[in-house]
Design an enzyme around this catalytic site. Structure first.
Site, PDB file in Angstrom:
ATOM      1  N   TYR A 114     -41.430  56.597   8.739  1.00 42.08           N
ATOM      2  CA  TYR A 114     -40.568  55.704   9.405  1.00 42.08           C
ATOM      3  C   TYR A 114     -41.607  54.845  10.298  1.00 42.08           C
ATOM      4  O   TYR A 114     -42.771  54.604  10.003  1.00 42.08           O
ATOM      5  CB  TYR A 114     -39.718  56.509  10.537  1.00 42.08           C
ATOM      6  CG  TYR A 114     -38.555  55.822  11.121  1.00 42.08           C
ATOM      7  CD1 TYR A 114     -37.863  55.222  10.293  1.00 42.08           C
ATOM      8  CD2 TYR A 114     -38.139  55.721  12.383  1.00 42.08           C
ATOM      9  CE1 TYR A 114     -36.545  54.379  10.711  1.00 42.08           C
ATOM     10  CE2 TYR A 114     -37.127  55.316  12.899  1.00 42.08           C
ATOM     11  CZ  TYR A 114     -36.307  54.538  12.054  1.00 42.08           C
ATOM     12  OH  TYR A 114     -35.267  53.910  12.576  1.00 42.08           O
ATOM     13  N   LYS A 169     -20.313  63.937 -12.536  1.00 40.84           N
ATOM     14  CA  LYS A 169     -21.386  63.225 -13.408  1.00 40.84           C
ATOM     15  C   LYS A 169     -22.775  63.396 -12.621  1.00 40.84           C
ATOM     16  O   LYS A 169     -23.681  63.672 -13.172  1.00 40.84           O
ATOM     17  CB  LYS A 169     -21.027  61.787 -13.682  1.00 40.84           C
ATOM     18  CG  LYS A 169     -19.640  61.686 -14.302  1.00 40.84           C
ATOM     19  CD  LYS A 169     -19.800  61.454 -15.951  1.00 40.84           C
ATOM     20  CE  LYS A 169     -18.556  61.536 -16.585  1.00 40.84           C
ATOM     21  NZ  LYS A 169     -18.471  61.399 -17.891  1.00 40.84           N
TER      22      LYS A 169
HETATM   23  O1  LMR Z   1     -15.844  62.883 -17.863  1.00 39.70           O
HETATM   24  C1  LMR Z   1     -15.805  63.268 -19.347  1.00 39.70           C
HETATM   25  O2  LMR Z   1     -15.494  64.835 -19.396  1.00 39.70           O
HETATM   26  C2  LMR Z   1     -15.664  62.628 -20.155  1.00 39.70           C
HETATM   27  C3  LMR Z   1     -15.716  61.189 -20.438  1.00 39.70           C
HETATM   28  O3  LMR Z   1     -16.430  60.525 -19.420  1.00 39.70           O
HETATM   29  C4  LMR Z   1     -13.929  61.060 -19.931  1.00 39.70           C
HETATM   30  O4  LMR Z   1     -13.679  60.123 -19.357  1.00 39.70           O
HETATM   31  O5  LMR Z   1     -13.195  61.774 -20.203  1.00 39.70           O
HETATM   32 MG    MG Z   2     -15.448  58.742 -18.292  1.00 39.49          MG
END
Ligand code: LMR
Ligand code: MG
Ligand code: NAD
Length: 474
Positions: A114, A169
């Protein structure tokens, strides 16, 4: 109510039992008679008269939970305190967090991470902006961006409701490929605004993964960002899906001894995923593709406002088949579903060619359930993890971004996508290939590594890698 069938999920029933009146044997019998599978029993507390227990039970769905709780309600001396769903419990407070790479233990550390030490690092980046890739989280961080307009197959459910998918994700990015990913759900569905917000956010990130943005806006948003940013931009529902679809089809046609180029393919759902899957199939040499959406098969004389459907009408359906899904599916070798739940009937599958291949990829509920299609198909796949052959973009995006970040690629190329599809298919060895194993599991550690290598190789061939080759580990 009959016992439903389908996917397993698990619930925890908290029960208060009157020691005089209730018998655990009766409870277990009631659960088992209702088709529930007891997997754990925990005593929460007990006293002279009462005992409270948590019973973890595998169930099929909400209806099944209701059936089991109704059966328990009929038992003397048993009170259902509450029913909790393990899936909800896993989401409490969200699924990810940020954490520092090392602790700040003293003033000396503080003065480096920092003020004042950090200032010289800022100035170094100011003088040479590419150092951001070396000296900040940009090196290893991807933004997972959605506007909540096409969340799985649930439709336009808004940005807050899209967050659990984006967090999921981000978890997968980290766990499978060591990529730090941050979920960002935007409270706008305006194309210009999304483009300008993502551009403004981009200094922080080494890549942009667009997710669950509906067609046709997703095409323009992605294209404009690709043109305007110097980091890779990738719409996962388009290209990730197309890559994994192609990988699965390479292996499925091998199994049934057909050539992909000769197959009649019916593809339902001409949105983000459907358009990209069609383009990818064309790049792989398939010519006989019939696209179907809500109003039936897409044909040259159709009246479409959507410019992408105009393109679709010109470039597909060589025999100009018209009518409903049921009309055009006769004799098809392959069905690909990226549309919505339950739209493919078993009678339609029965009309397909011998050794039919059905990839029903709508999430969370596929176009047809495997148990319904089973008698008529040779190879069946869905997008879900609870059936064999999961065709899901998770087999692509972690390894793809690992490769892109490692060689500091400026964009995603067509070669990379084809190479990634071949890499995924190659994980299934010839002697392992069978109807229930055409695509590797998400947990197969070779997938990320093979996709990464294929992407890096293609990035150097296409001249989009910005790190010296010798610096990138292979
Ligand atoms: O999210 C998932 O399992 C896969 C894909 O991106 C979806 O939108 O179905
Ligand atoms: Mg998707
Ligand atoms: N398995 C995977 O990896 C994967 C990846 C991406 C998308 N998907 C699934 O594919 C589906 C579409 O996703 P998208 O991002 O392309 O969405 P999108 O909104 O861009 O496109 C969906 C298209 O399907 C059409 N459609 C919906 N219901 C239909 C029906 N009953 N009959 C005919 N057409 C219908 C819509 O009109 C639209 O054109 C979703 O269910 C999503 O979960 C799966």
């Amino acid at each position: 109510m009959s016992i439903p069938s389908g996917v397993n999920t698990s619930i925890i029933l908290r029960l208060e039992l009157d020691k005089e009146l209730a018998s655990f044997g009766n409870i277990a019998t009631a659960i088992s008679d209702a088709g529930g599978d007891i997997i754990a029993i925990d005593v929460v507390r007990t006293d002279k008269n009462l005992t409270v227990r948590d019973i973890t039970i595998n169930v099929y769905d909400n209806k099944h939970t209701e059936l089991i709780t109704a059966a328990i309600h009929t038992l003397a001396g048993v009170k259902v305190v509450h029913v909790s769903d393990q899936t909800f419990l896993l989401h409490l407070g969200g699924k990810i967090e940020t954490s520092p790479k090392y602790p700040i233990k003293n003033r000396d550390d503080l003065s480096r991470v920092y003020t004042p030490g950090v200032a010289k690092v800022c100035m170094a980046i100011h003088e040479k902006p590419s150092l951001a890739h070396t000296l900040t989280i940009k090196r290893n961080t991807v933004a997972v961006i959605s506007d909540g307009t096409a969340v799985l197959g649930l439709g336009n459910i808004g940005p807050e409701a899209a967050m659990p998918v984006m967090e999921g994700k981000a978890m997968l990015f980290k766990q499978l490929a060591g990529v730090d990913a941050f979920p960002i759900c935007l409270a706008t569905q305006d194309t210009d605004e999304i483009v300008s917000i993502v551009k403004a956010l981009s200094p922080t990130f080494g890549g942009i993964n667009l997710e669950d943005i509906a067609a046709p806006r997703c095409f323009e948003i992605e294209q404009r960002l690709i043109e305007e940013l110097d980091i890779p931009v990738f719409h996962d529902d388009q290209h990730g899906t197309a890559v994994v679809l192609l990988a699965g089809l390479y292996n499925a046609v091998k199994l049934v001894n057909k050539r992909l180029e000769d197959c009649k393919v019916v593809l339902c759902g001409i949105g983000a995923a459907g358009t990209a899957c069609t383009k990818m199939l064309m790049a792989a040499g398939v010519t006989n593709i019939i696209g179907v959406d809500r109003q039936g098969a897409i044909t040259k004389d159709g009246n479409y406002d959507n410019p992408f459907w105009r393109w679709y009408a010109e470039c597909t359906n060589p025999e100009q088949l018209r009518g409903t899904l049921s009309d055009v599916i006769e004799g098809a070798d392959i069905f690909i579903g990226v549309s919505g739940p339950g739209i493919l009937k078993k009678e339609d599958v029965a009309k397909m060619a011998q050794d039919a291949i059905v990839f029903a990829m709508a999430n969370p509920t596929p176009e047809i359930l495997p148990e319904e299609a089973e008698p008529y198909v040779r190879v069946m796949a869905t997008g879900r993890s609870d059936y064999p052959n999961q065709i899901n973009n998770v087999l692509c995006f972690p390894g793809l971004f690992r490769g892109l970040l490692d060689c500091r690629a400026s964009r995603v190329t067509e070669n990379m996508k084809l190479a990634a599809a071949k890499a995924i298919a190659s994980v299934v060895e010839e002697d392992e290939l069978n109807e229930y194993y055409i695509i590797p599991s998400v947990f197969n550690q070779s997938v990320v590594e093979k996709v990464r290598e294929a992407v890096i190789q293609a990035a150097y061939e296409d001249g989009v890698a910005r790190r010296r080759r010798e610096k990138v580990q292979t």
